[in-house]
Design an enzyme around this catalytic site. Sequence first.
Site, PDB file in Angstrom:
ATOM      1  CD  GLN A 147      -7.865  -0.984  10.761  1.00 14.88           C
ATOM      2  OE1 GLN A 147      -6.811  -0.938  10.113  1.00 14.88           O
ATOM      3  NE2 GLN A 147      -8.695   0.038  10.887  1.00 14.88           N
TER       4      GLN A 147
ATOM      5  CD  GLN B   4       4.463   2.270  11.709  1.00 13.21           C
ATOM      6  OE1 GLN B   4       5.647   2.005  11.946  1.00 13.21           O
ATOM      7  NE2 GLN B   4       3.778   1.667  10.777  1.00 13.21           N
TER       8      GLN B   4
ATOM      9  CE1 TYR C  56     -12.246  -1.072   9.944  1.00 15.41           C
ATOM     10  CE2 TYR C  56     -14.222  -1.948   8.858  1.00 15.41           C
ATOM     11  CZ  TYR C  56     -13.234  -0.980   8.955  1.00 15.41           C
ATOM     12  OH  TYR C  56     -13.207   0.071   8.075  1.00 15.41           O
TER      13      TYR C  56
ATOM     14  CG  HIS D  67      -7.781   2.672  -0.736  1.00 14.56           C
ATOM     15  ND1 HIS D  67      -7.508   2.523   0.597  1.00 14.56           N
ATOM     16  CD2 HIS D  67      -7.148   1.643  -1.349  1.00 14.56           C
ATOM     17  CE1 HIS D  67      -6.745   1.458   0.776  1.00 14.56           C
ATOM     18  NE2 HIS D  67      -6.504   0.915  -0.399  1.00 14.56           N
TER      19      HIS D  67
ATOM     20  CD  GLU E 132      -3.023   0.742   2.262  1.00 16.15           C
ATOM     21  OE1 GLU E 132      -3.715  -0.259   2.000  1.00 16.15           O
ATOM     22  OE2 GLU E 132      -3.203   1.466   3.245  1.00 16.15           O
TER      23      GLU E 132
END
Length: 289
Positions: free
Chosen positions: A176, A212, A145, A77, A17
């Site tokens: 996710q 992060q 999810y 997306h 991604e």
Amino acid sequence: MKIIDRLNEDGIHISFEVFPPKTDAGFDKVMDATKRIAALNPSYISVTYGAGGGTSKNTAYIANYIRKELGVESLAHLTCASSTKEEVRQVIQNLKQSGIENILALRGDIPQGMAFPTEERFRYAYELVEEIRKHGDFCIGAACYPEGHVENEHKEDDIKYLKQKVDAGVDFLTTQMFFDNDIHYNFLYRIREAGITVPVLPGIMPITSASQMKRSQQLSGTVFPRRFLSILDRFGDYPKAMEQAGIAYATDQIIDLLANGVRNIHIYSMNKPEVAAAIMDNLSEIIKC
Ligand code: FAD
């Protein structure tokens, strides 16, 4: 090529991604990272969409560049909460005209202070899926999810709505991020029992710094297992060591998934080609099996 056709081919499929720059100044850096990620020969690269709709042009541009110039399939997306139905229709038409075949259909987070829901906006991702289907023969992905979506108190409801979304015309799902594979296996069991049969790509996020980790937790509400917290506790103050440990942790998650029969994996590579390359290097023989 449609991503669903790629996923149905034999073998292991790893995707990455990238996210578009927030300002024009960051554009070259993102393009350079994208080129280096494409050189790893992933099954496809997904390109995220800015929550406020601000990067929609860049999403389409980068997704097209990946496909046409770098020779790797791309997944654009698209979120709908922050745009009107008319604006969303226009973006879908633009994607179609530029030859994009694969869209990840998302509601997006609801911008703070914005009136929602309203008549002029799609309320849920399943409505966006229905809309995309009206515009042509796209391959459509959607989000799921394993730990439940943050807005939904009851996991059973989440799965009920996921089924509704898939039935609206979703070809595959991406999860996710999660850091405990057992949560994923349990989720897979529950959604298969609910009749959701499309391919599910586990989303693996290599966490390479303490900051992060905090951001990821705020965004997704994910649970970090004790084993991960020990790593952070011991190496969090040593950036190089934390990067190495984060790559090893993500690699370990992927190897466990592959050993348990998963064939398709999405890596949240976050414009970090060196992290993506290190993981691919760790898997070089494994993904040939
Ligand atoms: P939905 O599927 O619409 O679900 C949203 C909530 O509504 C859930 O709680 C669901 O249970 C509930 N719900 C759904 N249908 C119904 C119904 N009929 N009745 C009642 N409740 C319902 N965000 C971005 O801004 N840009 C991105 O590029 C992006 N990429 C992502 C990629 C992945 C793989 C994932 C997992 C997330 C991504 N996100 C992105 C974040 C995502 O937009 C948010 O998590 C958002 O809050 C939910 O989007 P969704 O498409 O899952 O929504």
